[in-house]
Design a protein around this motif. Structure first.
Motif, PDB file in Angstrom:
ATOM      1  N   LEU A 238       1.380  -4.785  -5.417  1.00  0.00           N
ATOM      2  CA  LEU A 238       1.251  -3.368  -5.056  1.00  0.00           C
ATOM      3  C   LEU A 238      -0.171  -2.898  -5.317  1.00  0.00           C
ATOM      4  CD1 LEU A 238       4.554  -1.899  -6.595  1.00  0.00           C
ATOM      5  CD2 LEU A 238       4.168  -2.743  -4.264  1.00  0.00           C
ATOM      6  N   ALA A 239      -0.675  -2.077  -4.415  1.00  0.00           N
ATOM      7  CA  ALA A 239      -2.036  -1.538  -4.559  1.00  0.00           C
ATOM      8  C   ALA A 239      -2.062  -0.423  -5.600  1.00  0.00           C
ATOM      9  CB  ALA A 239      -2.506  -0.977  -3.212  1.00  0.00           C
TER      10      ALA A 239
ATOM     11  N   PHE B 117       0.830  -1.209   0.000  1.00  0.00           N
ATOM     12  CA  PHE B 117       0.000   0.000   0.000  1.00  0.00           C
ATOM     13  C   PHE B 117       0.863   1.257   0.000  1.00  0.00           C
ATOM     14  CE2 PHE B 117      -2.253   3.482   2.035  1.00  0.00           C
ATOM     15  CZ  PHE B 117      -3.390   3.540   1.247  1.00  0.00           C
ATOM     16  N   HIS B 118       1.824   1.307   0.928  1.00  0.00           N
ATOM     17  CA  HIS B 118       2.528   2.572   1.152  1.00  0.00           C
ATOM     18  C   HIS B 118       3.507   2.934   0.049  1.00  0.00           C
ATOM     19  CE1 HIS B 118       0.992   4.110   4.904  1.00  0.00           C
ATOM     20  NE2 HIS B 118       0.887   2.875   5.334  1.00  0.00           N
ATOM     21  N   LEU B 119       4.097   1.951  -0.628  1.00  0.00           N
ATOM     22  CA  LEU B 119       5.053   2.317  -1.689  1.00  0.00           C
ATOM     23  C   LEU B 119       4.350   3.100  -2.808  1.00  0.00           C
ATOM     24  CD1 LEU B 119       7.973   2.226  -2.680  1.00  0.00           C
ATOM     25  CD2 LEU B 119       7.427   0.084  -3.833  1.00  0.00           C
ATOM     26  N   PRO B 120       3.260   2.567  -3.403  1.00  0.00           N
ATOM     27  CA  PRO B 120       2.604   3.376  -4.441  1.00  0.00           C
ATOM     28  C   PRO B 120       1.942   4.647  -3.900  1.00  0.00           C
ATOM     29  CG  PRO B 120       1.492   1.243  -4.146  1.00  0.00           C
ATOM     30  CD  PRO B 120       2.716   1.215  -3.305  1.00  0.00           C
TER      31      PRO B 120
ATOM     32  N   TRP C 193      -7.639  -2.548   0.627  1.00  0.00           N
ATOM     33  CA  TRP C 193      -6.401  -3.311   0.426  1.00  0.00           C
ATOM     34  C   TRP C 193      -6.167  -4.312   1.557  1.00  0.00           C
ATOM     35  CZ3 TRP C 193      -3.355  -4.727  -3.226  1.00  0.00           C
ATOM     36  CH2 TRP C 193      -2.037  -5.097  -2.984  1.00  0.00           C
ATOM     37  N   LEU C 194      -6.569  -3.924   2.767  1.00  0.00           N
ATOM     38  CA  LEU C 194      -6.363  -4.820   3.910  1.00  0.00           C
ATOM     39  C   LEU C 194      -7.510  -5.816   4.085  1.00  0.00           C
ATOM     40  CD1 LEU C 194      -4.969  -2.432   6.706  1.00  0.00           C
ATOM     41  CD2 LEU C 194      -3.682  -4.025   5.260  1.00  0.00           C
ATOM     42  N   ALA C 195      -8.604  -5.604   3.337  1.00  0.00           N
ATOM     43  CA  ALA C 195      -9.818  -6.396   3.580  1.00  0.00           C
ATOM     44  C   ALA C 195      -9.592  -7.890   3.369  1.00  0.00           C
ATOM     45  CB  ALA C 195     -10.953  -5.912   2.686  1.00  0.00           C
TER      46      ALA C 195
END
Ligand code: HEM
Length: 196
Positions: free
Chosen positions: A102-103, A55-58, A191-193
């Motif tokens: 990646l999200a 999640f955090h990279l993109p 994304w975490l679901a």
């Protein structure tokens, strides 16, 4: 959800209210709840770090790129690489990390949405400091390894973020800021679901 007696500026208060329900839903996420309670297992924590990296990279890249497009003069401190180091500390290989999914980053169509997304990213480091402390049973008290990302927020970044939020609201951007913050929370929730 903030330190007792703290004065919360108006734009931040509006963003906090608008995202309270999503924030509370994240507290109830089984893995985040186990982390907050100091009950997370090593393999579970590694899977969570992998998901947060995706999640955090993109998200971070989108914030940096959109800052250039929207002419925002605010430094975005890169922190996603700290997740890579934490993953290595937990025993992940470079190949595992390189193949992580990646999200899709939330769309940041203008400076208001950008500021709302920034609020979510920088604000999340406030709660992350509590989560980092809750890792003592897993990592050992005083051990920085494995929790660099959660410990990585800078007070100065949060101060600059809060000042930018108030400046944005003064320019009439608050509705778009709320849209951006809600979209960012929802993107992370989504994304975490599927991560148990
Ligand atoms: C179990 C998981 C979580 C816990 C226990 C938690 C807890 C907290 C706490 C205690 C604060 C206030 C800290 C302070 O004012 O000093 C906070 C703030 C915040 N957290 Fe979380 N958090 C969690 C997950 C998240 C996640 C995943 C996000 C989004 C990526 C997030 C976004 C925020 C934001 C934006 C703020 C700032 C709110 C404000 O304006 O005061 N949190 N969190």
């Amino acid at each position: 959800m903030s330190a007792a007696g703290e004065i919360v500026s108006p734009a931040r208060a509006a963003l906090r209210n608008a995202t309270r329900a999503a924030h509370l839903r994240l507290h109830a996420h089984p893995t985040l709840a186990a982390l907050a309670a100091g009950r997370i297992a090593s393999s579970q924590y590694l899977r969570l770090l992998a998901r947060l990296y995706g999640f955090h990279l993109p998200f971070e890249r989108a914030l940096i790129e959109a800052a250039l497009c929207h002419g925002v003069d605010l430094r975005i401190d890169a922190r996603a690489h700290l997740l890579t180091r934490d993953l290595f500390d937990l025993g992940a290989s470079g190949e595992f990390i390189a193949h992580l999914p990646l999200a899709e980053a939330p769309a940041l169509g203008g400076p208001g949405e950008w500021l709302g997304a920034l609020y979510v990213r920088e604000g999340s480091s406030l709660g992350a400091a509590f989560l980092a402390a809750a890792l003592d049973p897993l990592l050992g008290a005083g051990c920085a390894r494995g929790r660099r990302f959660l410990s990585g927020g800078e007070t100065e970044d949060w101060r600059l973020c809060c000042a930018a939020l108030e400046a944005g609201a003064a320019r009439g951007l608050l509705p778009a800021m709320i849209d951006g913050a809600q979209a960012s929370f929802h993107a992370l929730e989504h994304w975490l679901a599927d991560h148990e």
